[in-house]
Design an enzyme around this catalytic site. Structure first.
Site, PDB file in Angstrom:
ATOM      1  N   SER A   1     -59.263  -3.628  20.527  1.00  0.00           N
ATOM      2  CA  SER A   1     -60.604  -3.071  20.675  1.00  0.00           C
ATOM      3  C   SER A   1     -60.555  -1.564  20.849  1.00  0.00           C
ATOM      4  O   SER A   1     -59.593  -1.021  21.411  1.00  0.00           O
ATOM      5  CB  SER A   1     -61.269  -3.693  21.913  1.00  0.00           C
ATOM      6  OG  SER A   1     -62.443  -2.995  22.278  1.00  0.00           O
TER       7      SER A   1
ATOM      8  N   TYR B   1     -61.754  -5.602  30.671  1.00  0.00           N
ATOM      9  CA  TYR B   1     -61.708  -6.038  29.269  1.00  0.00           C
ATOM     10  C   TYR B   1     -60.755  -5.151  28.471  1.00  0.00           C
ATOM     11  O   TYR B   1     -59.874  -5.633  27.753  1.00  0.00           O
ATOM     12  CB  TYR B   1     -63.105  -5.995  28.660  1.00  0.00           C
ATOM     13  CG  TYR B   1     -63.116  -6.164  27.165  1.00  0.00           C
ATOM     14  CD1 TYR B   1     -62.755  -7.377  26.584  1.00  0.00           C
ATOM     15  CD2 TYR B   1     -63.471  -5.106  26.320  1.00  0.00           C
ATOM     16  CE1 TYR B   1     -62.751  -7.537  25.202  1.00  0.00           C
ATOM     17  CE2 TYR B   1     -63.478  -5.263  24.944  1.00  0.00           C
ATOM     18  CZ  TYR B   1     -63.117  -6.475  24.391  1.00  0.00           C
ATOM     19  OH  TYR B   1     -63.109  -6.632  23.024  1.00  0.00           O
TER      20      TYR B   1
END
Length: 349
Positions: free
Chosen positions: A141, A166
């Site tokens: 990501s 995350y």
């Protein structure tokens, strides 16, 4: 000079491609792309209730209509279940897209990120290791860039300052993947996705949330008072990149040096690439295009920047383009109306 990759091998069409997260936004779109190309796809998903399970079931129904698709409802954190799946299906390629997504959700539910993104990823690595998988491609990501401010974000940058759990789990995936590539000479490629959007998108993402609120006559929350830039990447562009990378097995980089290590390559068969549109868009401009596509003006409530968020993302995709002769190009003026058209056909309004 970009590090070399092996020429695309002629993979057997009989070898299935395992797609984890097949009921998710990107996993579904990739599975449909691979099936349309005549490849067999084994889909895995646990249908997590993180967002509307009915949307996930609708995606699976579309995939089930295509020949060559097999689905297993399974949590990737289930170690015996994943080991059995790999042993039975024997995939030649793996696209690992299952994850607990969402920066903001990680502030309140950290344990789910460790279970899905760390334990689950370990089970995928072990499955690949023990079953002769020729290439594992997994989703990282743009969140891993964290506190970095040098733009555009390059895979050659250090990414040791994540701003959310995350992001930290995604950085952990990259480190774990390198360990397996180094120890077991297992070819692994990580792809850092930049703000995917498009038809069948995730209901927790801004474009979906804004669309629903505007159509229902509710105000939208605009964080950082609208001073945000995002490298919005249309989902079909993104999965085209993933599909091409699947068939580009990385080779060790002979130019790699421990004296000046390149984070994106290695003496192991390991690569990292960004996949982004390379044209960051101001959040207020995105909202303007969305308002035009919907034919309605949004009521806006301006908020402070939320914890874990970054004000700007911008991808340098030079390495990706050199490897697969492709980079995303769809502008939001085309992508957003396509999303709105799908949304209205699926939900009405």
């Amino acid at each position: 000079m970009p590090a070399p990759v092996d020429p695309s091998p002629e993979f057997s069409g009989a070898d299935p491609v395992l797609v984890t997260g097949a009921a998710g936004f990107i996993g579904f779109t990739l599975a449909r792309r691979l099936l349309a190309a005549g490849r067999r796809v084994v889909g895995v998903d646990n249908l997590s209730p993180y967002y509307d399970v009915r949307l996930k079931e609708a995606r699976l129904a579309v995939l089930a209509e295509q020949p060559g698709f097999t689905f297993h409802r399974l949590d990737i954190a289930d170690r015996p279940g994943m080991a059995d799946l790999f042993a039975r299906e024997k995939p030649g390629l793996v696209a690992h897209l299952a994850a607990q997504a969402g920066v903001r959700h990680s502030l309140t539910h950290p344990e789910t990120y460790v279970d899905a993104n760390v334990v689950g990823f370990l089970n995928v690595l072990e499955g690949c290791r023990h079953n002769g998988v020729r290439h594992l491609v997994y989703a990282s990501s743009s969140s891993v860039y964290g506190a970095n401010t040098a733009m555009p974000f390059s895979v050659r940058q250090n990414v040791d300052h994540p701003l959310s759990l995350y992001a930290a789990t995604k950085k952990a995936n990259e480190l774990m993947a390198h360990c397996y590539a180094h120890l077991y000479r297992m070819p692994v490629t990580g792809l850092r996705f930049f703000t995917a959007y498009g038809p069948w998108g995730r209901p927790d993402m801004a474009m979906f949330l804004f669309t629903r609120a505007i159509l229902e006559g509710r105000p939208i929350e605009v964080f950082n008072h609208g001073h945000m830039l995002r490298d919005f990447t249309y989902v079909d562009d993104l999965v085209e990149g993933v599909a091409r990378v699947l068939d580009r097995v990385p080779a060790p980089d002979p130019a790699w040096s421990g004296d000046a290590p390149n984070p994106a390559t290695s003496t192991a068969p390991y690569r990292l690439y960004n996949i982004g549109n390379t044209r960051p868009v101001a959040l207020m401009d995105m909202i303007g295009v969305l308002e035009k596509a919907l034919g309605r003006e949004a009521q806006k409530i301006f908020r402070e920047l939320q914890p874990g968020d970054v004000p700007e993302t911008y991808a340098d995709v030079a390495e990706l383009e050199a490897a697969i002769d492709f980079h995303p190009t769809t502008p939001i003026e085309i992508g957003i109306p396509r999303f709105v058209e799908w949304y209205r056909s699926f939900y009405g309004g």
